[in-house]
Write an enzyme that holds these catalytic residues in place. Structure first.
Site, PDB file in Angstrom:
ATOM      1  N   ILE A 175       0.854  -1.185   0.000  1.00 25.47           N
ATOM      2  CA  ILE A 175       0.000   0.000   0.000  1.00 25.47           C
ATOM      3  C   ILE A 175       0.890   1.235   0.000  1.00 25.47           C
ATOM      4  CG2 ILE A 175      -1.732   1.302   1.304  1.00 25.47           C
ATOM      5  CD1 ILE A 175      -2.798  -1.430   2.252  1.00 25.47           C
ATOM      6  N   TYR A 176       0.845   1.984  -1.078  1.00 29.62           N
ATOM      7  CA  TYR A 176       1.651   3.191  -1.253  1.00 29.62           C
ATOM      8  C   TYR A 176       0.728   4.325  -1.686  1.00 29.62           C
ATOM      9  CZ  TYR A 176       4.644  -0.862  -2.114  1.00 29.62           C
ATOM     10  OH  TYR A 176       5.247  -2.091  -2.043  1.00 29.62           O
ATOM     11  N   ARG A 189       4.343   6.721  -4.815  1.00 34.80           N
ATOM     12  CA  ARG A 189       5.306   7.038  -3.758  1.00 34.80           C
ATOM     13  C   ARG A 189       5.657   5.771  -2.966  1.00 34.80           C
ATOM     14  NH1 ARG A 189       6.217   7.884   1.262  1.00 34.80           N
ATOM     15  NH2 ARG A 189       7.569   9.587   1.980  1.00 34.80           N
ATOM     16  N   GLY A 195       8.568  -3.472  -0.995  1.00 27.76           N
ATOM     17  CA  GLY A 195       8.518  -4.562  -1.965  1.00 27.76           C
ATOM     18  C   GLY A 195       8.313  -4.117  -3.396  1.00 27.76           C
ATOM     19  N   GLU A 238       1.207 -12.335  -0.429  1.00 27.86           N
ATOM     20  CA  GLU A 238       0.123 -11.852   0.418  1.00 27.86           C
ATOM     21  C   GLU A 238      -1.195 -12.522   0.056  1.00 27.86           C
ATOM     22  OE1 GLU A 238       3.344  -8.825   0.701  1.00 27.86           O
ATOM     23  OE2 GLU A 238       2.424  -9.938  -0.945  1.00 27.86           O
ATOM     24  N   ASP A 287       0.860  13.896   6.814  1.00 31.22           N
ATOM     25  CA  ASP A 287       1.114  12.464   6.980  1.00 31.22           C
ATOM     26  C   ASP A 287       0.821  12.002   8.396  1.00 31.22           C
ATOM     27  OD1 ASP A 287       2.600   9.769   6.711  1.00 31.22           O
ATOM     28  OD2 ASP A 287       2.853  10.673   4.743  1.00 31.22           O
TER      29      ASP A 287
END
Length: 488
Positions: A175-176, A189, A195, A238, A287
């Site tokens: 998750i990016y 990003r 990974g 996953e 963030d």
């Protein structure tokens, strides 16, 4: 209970009073963040915004806004039950050979679970009920949240990014965050150690100058989403781990534009590529630290296909000063880490990542101390054992008579069992979160370990203090007469 898709989980949450539908028009630009933040801080329900301003697609927010809902997503009633997931991961990381016939029999259920891992390919998946290509690809039609006033653009936050390295048999799910750059472009990003970035680096080395296929899934089933944020062994996909948790194989389908497999029940799929020569300035964004981060260049993800279910739901979140959704995920996944660490270091009693520490920047560990210097060994082990803790800046180690989840206990131990010079470990030039602007160099900074344990011979020359404890018989007597004393 297991959930094959996001919608069945939404129905389950609603039936149990854990989801609220909001029919009033709410703007994805700032308003959704303010509402979701207030509800999360009150430990309220997940939110389904049915009428986002200027959009027809509902927005799901605060899905994992409490540890309880994280547990529910995995079919558990209590976050503490997530330790079973940790025990499974600990076994998968280092499976022990059976000690005898009875032990072998007892391990059969776990081995049977492991055999149930490979994903199942399906045809005519729900995620491809509607297909858009060419000029029909328009990311601005998605109700992407603009979370904070200082954010540079709307931000995709819950995209499950699917990649594959040229030398790997398994796919990677991560998750990016992804900044909206144009009708068909997002900025991917991903940090260099993650990974997806590692897969991309391997691809560029083997196929220089070529386009790298990438797929992003939005609104996948909750188990697959959580599988992407869990410390899965490097050799396992996953998808396989999600199937293990679910008790049945994860259903996937082949993407239309490449050979990558995507979660078949997802609400929305973005397919496309990254051109190794196309980079763009990303940020600033608010963030999980509670601050706006610095800008930097990252690869551009060009979207060539958008596929989705009929009447899709857009899954979103925001990040900000804790508590936020990542912090709540951290609280729940804390229970997953405990058995994994205990497997390697049996002397560990408990492990705690306080949510105020931005999910992972501080850890408190209680141990059953066995020798001088033991606390320092545990610090070094925690920093190096799992990738998740390479960015942990502060580790406090306490004895087993201290509740590591109670700041009153922890502060008492620090102030009474520590000498600042003797019991502080400082390590320079270590990996630090890229978003940590307090570090002197981007991505590189120091770590501090605090040994707040009782000191043994060899660690001190002084007579050590004995904690004050009331006589148990006196406590028992006072318990028996308490009501008669008339003290409320």
């Amino acid at each position: 209970m297991s959930f094959k898709d996001l919608r069945s989980f939404i129905d389950h949450l609603e039936a149990n009073g854990e989801l609220k539908r909001i029919s009033y028009p709410v703007d994805p630009h700032l308003e959704m963040t303010e509402i979701a933040d207030r509800v999360l801080r009150a430990q309220g329900p997940a939110l389904l915004f049915e009428n986002p301003t200027n959009h027809s697609m509902p927005v799901l927010a605060n899905l994992f806004g409490t540890p309880k809902r994280v547990a529910m997503a995995l079919g558990k009633d209590d976050p503490l039950a997530l330790r079973e997931v940790g025990e499974l991961l600990a076994f998968l990381k280092e499976p022990e050979p059976p000690r005898g016939f009875k032990d072998a029999i007892s391990k059969i259920p776990m081995f049977k679970q492991a055999l149930n891992m490979p994903p199942k390919t399906v045809r005519n998946p729900a995620c491809q009920q509607v297909v858009k290509t060419g000029d029909d690809v328009d990311l601005t039609q998605l109700p992407i949240q603009h979370c904070w006033p200082g954010d540079v653009a709307p931000l995709v936050t819950w995209g499950l990014t699917i990649t594959k390295g040229p030398r790997k048999s398994r796919q990677n799910l991560g998750i990016y965050r992804q900044q909206l750059l144009g009708k068909n472009k997002l900025i991917m990003r991903w940090l260099s150690h993650r990974g997806g970035a590692l897969d991309f680096a391997d691809f560029k080395e083997q196929f220089p100058g070529e386009r790298y296929p990438v797929v992003v899934a939005l609104g996948s089933d909750p188990v697959t989403i959580l599988g992407a944020v869990t410390p899965v062994p490097d050799a396992m996909s996953e998808y396989a781990f999600a199937g293990l948790l679910r008790g049945e194989r994860t259903e996937v389908c082949k993407a239309l534009s490449c050979d990558l497999e995507v979660p078949a029940s997802s609400e929305i799929i973005l397919e496309g590529y990254i051109d190794p020569n196309e980079m763009a300035e990303e940020g600033p964004y608010g963030d999980h630290t509670g601050y706006y981060n610095e800008t930097d260049k990252f690869p551009v993800f060009t979207v060539t296909h958008i596929t989705h279910r009929k009447d899709p739901i857009y899954h979103s979140t925001y990040t900000g000063r804790p508590p936020d959704e990542p912090a709540m995920l951290g609280v729940a996944l804390n229970e997953v880490f405990v058995p994994i660490l205990r497997k390697q270091y049996p002397e560990i009693i408990d492990f705690y990542l306080p949510p105020e520490g931005c999910s992972y920047r501080m850890a408190v560990i209680s141990i059953r101390k066995q020798y001088p210097g033991h606390a320092k060994r545990v610090m070094m082990g925690a920093w190096s054992f799992l990738r998740q803790f390479m960015y942990t800046k502060f580790i406090v180690v306490v004895d087993d008579d201290v509740n590591c989840r109670d700041w009153n206990d922890v502060i008492w131990a620090i102030t009474t069992r520590m000498d600042p010079k003797r019991d502080t470990v400082m390590i320079d030039n270590t990996p630090i979160d890229y978003l940590d602007f307090a570090s002197p160099v981007v991505g590189l900074g120091s770590k501090m370990g605090l040994d707040a344990t009782n000191k043994w011979e060899g660690e001190t020359n002084r007579e050590w203090g004995t904690p004050i404890v009331m006589d148990p018989k006196v406590k028992q007597k006072i318990d028996s007469i308490w009501d008669e004393l008339g003290i409320s």
